[in-house]
Design an enzyme around this catalytic site. Sequence first.
Site, short mmCIF file in Angstrom:
data_model
loop_
_atom_site.label_atom_id
_atom_site.label_comp_id
_atom_site.label_asym_id
_atom_site.label_seq_id
_atom_site.Cartn_x
_atom_site.Cartn_y
_atom_site.Cartn_z
N THR A 76 0.71 -1.11 -0.06
CA THR A 76 0.10 0.07 0.13
C THR A 76 0.90 1.32 0.00
OG1 THR A 76 -1.40 1.50 1.52
CG2 THR A 76 -0.18 -0.09 2.55
N TYR A 123 -1.95 0.44 10.11
CA TYR A 123 -2.13 -0.26 8.97
C TYR A 123 -0.93 -0.28 7.94
CZ TYR A 123 -3.61 -0.90 4.10
OH TYR A 123 -3.83 -1.44 2.63
#
Length: 342
Positions: free
Chosen positions: A124, A148
């Site tokens: 990501t 995250y």
Amino acid sequence: MSQDRGRPAVLVTGGAGYIGSHAVLALLDSGWPVVVIDNLTTGFRWAVPETAVFAQGDIADAPLVARLIREHRVGAIMHFAGSIVVPESVERPLEYYENNTVKSRSLVASAVECRVRHFLFSSTAATYGIPDEVPVRETARTEPINPYGWSKLMTERMLADAAAAHPLNFCALRYFNVAGADPKGRSGQSTAGATHLIKVAVEAATGKRGHVSVFGSDYDTPDGTGIRDYIHVSDLAAAHVDALEKLIAEPERSHVMNCGYSRGFSVLEVLDSVDRVTNMKIERRMEPRRAGDPDALVADNSRILATLPWRPRRADLDTIVADALAWERSLGQRLDESRSSD
């Protein structure tokens, strides 16, 4: 099954989820044998075609993973399974480190122990945190601002270290903002409570939400709203197939690559696109900024363009929105059919 048994199978974790299911479709369309493992916490069994082998289970179940690898001649793993909601990761960080990092460690160990040579990882742009420069290159400082992002960066590190110590190569693909749906209507973003802007906007356009919240109007951008790089999920899935073929062709090399278009759109530009595609006006409500949102997050995609034959095919914003909208309109019926068959 109409799959090429001359090729090794690809084990796709999280293959019943949004991005994973599109990767499964892209693999099957290209003739790869596919095995899917998914615990169906957020995924849907109907999202996995019958031409793929399906096993319901957890990626940390090492005996199950080893059995699937052995029985189906798995030669590569595409790893999509994990938790992806940034605010939730701040509220429940240990769950994210467990689900995204600890379980990934188990999966990598299974790959090494079972002599799987190739590993593709769903990473990501959150690994960059708030970038110093935009567009963002892969060489930029990686300093995530939420659990995250850290959970994904830790897995990248594990893969790099494992590849240095074992006969394994990997490709970590750092996604920017994934949107849209399969143009043939076979899959799309289906999870309830999604936070992605285009998903939220098409829910509003189909009457599932009363409005769209715009978080922040004072960013250092032309219209004051945040700018993001939106990539069509089918283009992203195609990049995974090309990356798999690259890993197999050059087994001594590993890669970290951005997945985006090097073109950003503001929140208001996205909402204008939804208005154009639907020929209606969705309500916009201005809200305060959310903590940690950068002004702009846009990929420098020069590395992936130089490394793979991959080229964007559905990069037009209205096309992305139209595919997302078509899926959203069909989703209610599909979910109803799924519930009635359970």
